[in-house]
Scaffold this motif. Structure first.
Motif, PDB file in Angstrom:
ATOM      1  N   VAL A  37       0.833  -1.204   0.000  1.00 39.55           N
ATOM      2  CA  VAL A  37       0.000   0.000   0.000  1.00 39.55           C
ATOM      3  C   VAL A  37       0.870   1.257   0.000  1.00 39.55           C
ATOM      4  O   VAL A  37       1.757   1.422   0.850  1.00 39.55           O
ATOM      5  N   LEU A  41      -3.040   6.840   3.485  1.00 37.16           N
ATOM      6  CA  LEU A  41      -4.292   6.659   4.221  1.00 37.16           C
ATOM      7  C   LEU A  41      -4.362   7.529   5.475  1.00 37.16           C
ATOM      8  O   LEU A  41      -5.396   8.128   5.772  1.00 37.16           O
ATOM      9  N   LEU A  46      -7.470   7.767   7.693  1.00 36.44           N
ATOM     10  CA  LEU A  46      -7.916   6.382   7.594  1.00 36.44           C
ATOM     11  C   LEU A  46      -6.829   5.413   8.035  1.00 36.44           C
ATOM     12  O   LEU A  46      -5.632   5.686   7.927  1.00 36.44           O
ATOM     13  N   ALA A  48      -6.082   0.879   8.034  1.00 38.77           N
ATOM     14  CA  ALA A  48      -6.439  -0.323   7.280  1.00 38.77           C
ATOM     15  C   ALA A  48      -6.044  -1.553   8.071  1.00 38.77           C
ATOM     16  O   ALA A  48      -4.991  -1.583   8.718  1.00 38.77           O
ATOM     17  N   VAL A  89      -9.940  -6.300   3.160  1.00 41.75           N
ATOM     18  CA  VAL A  89      -9.349  -5.178   3.896  1.00 41.75           C
ATOM     19  C   VAL A  89     -10.472  -4.342   4.500  1.00 41.75           C
ATOM     20  O   VAL A  89     -11.476  -4.073   3.837  1.00 41.75           O
ATOM     21  N   GLN A  90     -10.285  -3.957   5.740  1.00 43.67           N
ATOM     22  CA  GLN A  90     -11.200  -3.010   6.376  1.00 43.67           C
ATOM     23  C   GLN A  90     -10.512  -1.654   6.448  1.00 43.67           C
ATOM     24  O   GLN A  90      -9.418  -1.520   7.003  1.00 43.67           O
ATOM     25  N   LEU A  91     -11.145  -0.650   5.874  1.00 43.95           N
ATOM     26  CA  LEU A  91     -10.706   0.736   6.007  1.00 43.95           C
ATOM     27  C   LEU A  91     -11.554   1.388   7.089  1.00 43.95           C
ATOM     28  O   LEU A  91     -12.776   1.264   7.077  1.00 43.95           O
ATOM     29  N   PHE A 100     -16.444   2.460   9.266  1.00 42.52           N
ATOM     30  CA  PHE A 100     -15.527   1.659   8.447  1.00 42.52           C
ATOM     31  C   PHE A 100     -16.216   1.188   7.172  1.00 42.52           C
ATOM     32  O   PHE A 100     -17.444   1.247   7.028  1.00 42.52           O
ATOM     33  N   GLU A 102     -15.561  -2.248   4.407  1.00 42.12           N
ATOM     34  CA  GLU A 102     -14.780  -3.450   4.114  1.00 42.12           C
ATOM     35  C   GLU A 102     -14.897  -3.811   2.639  1.00 42.12           C
ATOM     36  O   GLU A 102     -15.990  -3.800   2.078  1.00 42.12           O
TER      37      GLU A 102
END
Length: 205
Positions: A37, A41, A46, A48, A89-91, A100, A102
């Protein structure tokens, strides 16, 4: 810079197996796809985290997600569909982790040059990333308009369409050639029966 379709070929070439096959082949549930990545973020407020069977390695210069390959197919032209079911992936918002989104169950389509998946467990087939150029770090993943709209809706993020999310590398393994189709088995049995009767007649004579 490479075209999207050249980049699509490169993602398989990087795995060392890109080649046309005599018939469609199966991708085995072995190996993984990694995404390094590069998107800022934290600047967007954010964080992750991995979901399902995905893993996250933060020991390097960039966060590195890994997603298990769970299957897929390669057609006779070498175009692949590479499945990653059960991972994602969960942001989440750093200021409030109860906010959030996902994304997961990724499907790499090397012909279309896309990575699709689900958003919050729904919308399977939503295009999440588009392939960019091929680099020494891997294939660039660019945020799609659909994912950008979801990030704006959930987090109030600016329009990130086309922004670079990270670099992808994959190592799918192709399985053995498929066995004869069931429809061919009666013909095979009939052939063996005819051969057996002919041999019996010769013996009787």
């Amino acid at each position: 810079f490479m075209t999207r379709f050249a980049a699509a070929a490169a993602i398989l070439a990087s795995a060392g197996f890109f080649a046309a096959t005599a018939q469609a082949a199966t991708i085995l549930p072995i190996g993984e796809t990694t995404v390094s990545v590069v998107a800022p973020l934290s600047t967007l407020g954010l964080g992750a985290a991995p979901t399902g069977t995905a893993t996250l390695d933060t020991s390097g210069a960039r966060p590195l997600f890994a997603f298990d390959i769970t299957g897929g197919t390669v057609d006779t032209s070498g175009n692949a569909l590479i499945e990653h079911e059960g991972s994602g992936v969960q942001l989440f918002a750093l200021a409030d982790t109860t906010i959030f989104a996902e994304v997961g169950d990724f499907l790499i389509d090397t012909f279309a040059g896309t990575v699709s998946g689900t958003v919050n467990g729904a919308g399977a087939g939503t295009v999440l990333f588009n392939f960019g150029e091929s680099t020494r770090f891997g294939i660039v993943l660019e945020i799609s308009s659909d994912l950008a709209a979801a990030l704006t809706g959930v987090f109030g993020a600016p329009d990130l369409t086309g922004a670079r999310f990270g670099y992808a590398n994959t190592d799918p393994q192709i399985g053995p050639a498929p066995i004869p189709l069931p429809a061919t088995l009666p013909l095979l049995a009939a052939g063996l029966l005819v051969a057996g009767l002919a041999a019996r007649r010769r013996k009787a004579a």
